[in-house]
Design an enzyme around this catalytic site. Structure first.
Site, PDB file in Angstrom:
ATOM      1  N   GLU A 175     -19.957  13.301 -21.218  1.00  0.00           N
ATOM      2  CA  GLU A 175     -20.916  14.461 -21.524  1.00  0.00           C
ATOM      3  C   GLU A 175     -21.809  15.120 -20.589  1.00  0.00           C
ATOM      4  OE1 GLU A 175     -21.547  12.972 -26.282  1.00  0.00           O
ATOM      5  OE2 GLU A 175     -22.850  11.904 -24.551  1.00  0.00           O
ATOM      6  N   GLU A 182     -16.807   6.206 -28.171  1.00  0.00           N
ATOM      7  CA  GLU A 182     -17.789   5.864 -28.994  1.00  0.00           C
ATOM      8  C   GLU A 182     -17.310   5.532 -30.516  1.00  0.00           C
ATOM      9  OE1 GLU A 182     -20.038   8.313 -25.975  1.00  0.00           O
ATOM     10  OE2 GLU A 182     -17.934   8.222 -27.010  1.00  0.00           O
TER      11      GLU A 182
END
Length: 259
Positions: A110, A130
């Site tokens: 990210e 995640e």
């Protein structure tokens, strides 16, 4: 000891994440990175930033789980720029290049997505794992489907699978793949090229792209032509715009002053 190293070469700032062993980011590191990128944003002498990491194995695995286990809250104070100091920093109107030198997963991927261009070492690998720990890759869920084909983005988000630099390049996530020894050299070449360009135009491009994400085409064009964006208004009334036209007419290289 600071979790980052900064190097200033002319108009280029290199920010090196340096938290052995894996360059994971805790709250304190995120805040330091935010202050660093804010200072870069506000320094008129700096025009381009390179974000990379120390070592050859890890770029960044994202959130520091050991720090979390010791009490760092996942929803704590990340600082002025959000996680990693960059992805939520307001008015970041200067180019940023990510030089991914190894594993970039979770929040590390990210963070790379927050840059304007991504260069990757040929051994770099990526993932959004995640899902496997019962949480969401929030920033990637917003950004990734806008950057690469929707179904590929959803596959990566929903499975958390790993992919290599070659696949990242195939989907347009990475601009170039380079041998590790060439990565930072190429990043600096690109940064110097950008640093020689018109900073007010770069600022306008970045603001237009950012504001256009959720805007209708004609609405955005109206805002631009009416000079309703701060960077566009500055550009259209600048010495640099006159200089660009004059240099073209005189068949010479322009001298950009950023004003």
């Amino acid at each position: 000891m600071s979790p980052i190293i900064t190097r200033r070469e002319g108009a280029v700032l290199t920010v090196i994440l340096d938290r052995p062993k894996a360059n994971a980011i805790d709250l304190a590191t995120s805040r330091v990175m935010g202050e660093t990128f804010r200072a870069f944003r506000d320094d008129p002498e700096l025009r381009v930033a390179i974000l990379t990491a120390a070592g050859e194995r890890f770029f960044c695995p994202g959130w520091d789980l050991k720090a979390a286990a010791a009490g760092d809250a996942v929803d704590g104070d990340y600082g002025v720029g959000g996680f990693g100091g960059l992805q939520e920093l307001p008015r970041m109107n200067k180019p940023v290049i990510a030089a991914v030198n190894g594993i970039a997963c979770g929040g590390g991927l990210e963070l790379a997505l927050s840059a304007d261009m991504i260069l990757a070492a040929d051994h770099a690998t990526f993932a959004l794992p995640e899902i496997r720990s019962g949480t969401v890759a929030d920033a990637a869920s917003v950004k990734l489907p806008k950057r690469i084909p929707y179904h590929i983005a959803m596959e990566l988000l929903l499975t958390g699978r790993w992919f290599d630099a070659q696949e990242a390049h195939r989907w347009g996530l990475v601009n170039e793949i380079l041998p590790p020894a060439r990565l930072m050299e190429r990043a600096m070449e690109l940064a110097q090229l950008l640093a020689s360009g018109p900073p007010l135009v770069y600022a306008a491009i970045k603001e237009i792209v950012r504001e256009a994400e959720d805007a209708r085409f004609q609405d955005m064009m109206n805002r631009i032509t009416r000079r309703q964006l701060e960077t566009v208004d500055t550009l259209y009334g600048s010495e640099d715009q006159v200089e660009g036209a004059r240099a073209f007419a005189e068949k010479r290289e322009p001298v950009w002053k950023g004003r």
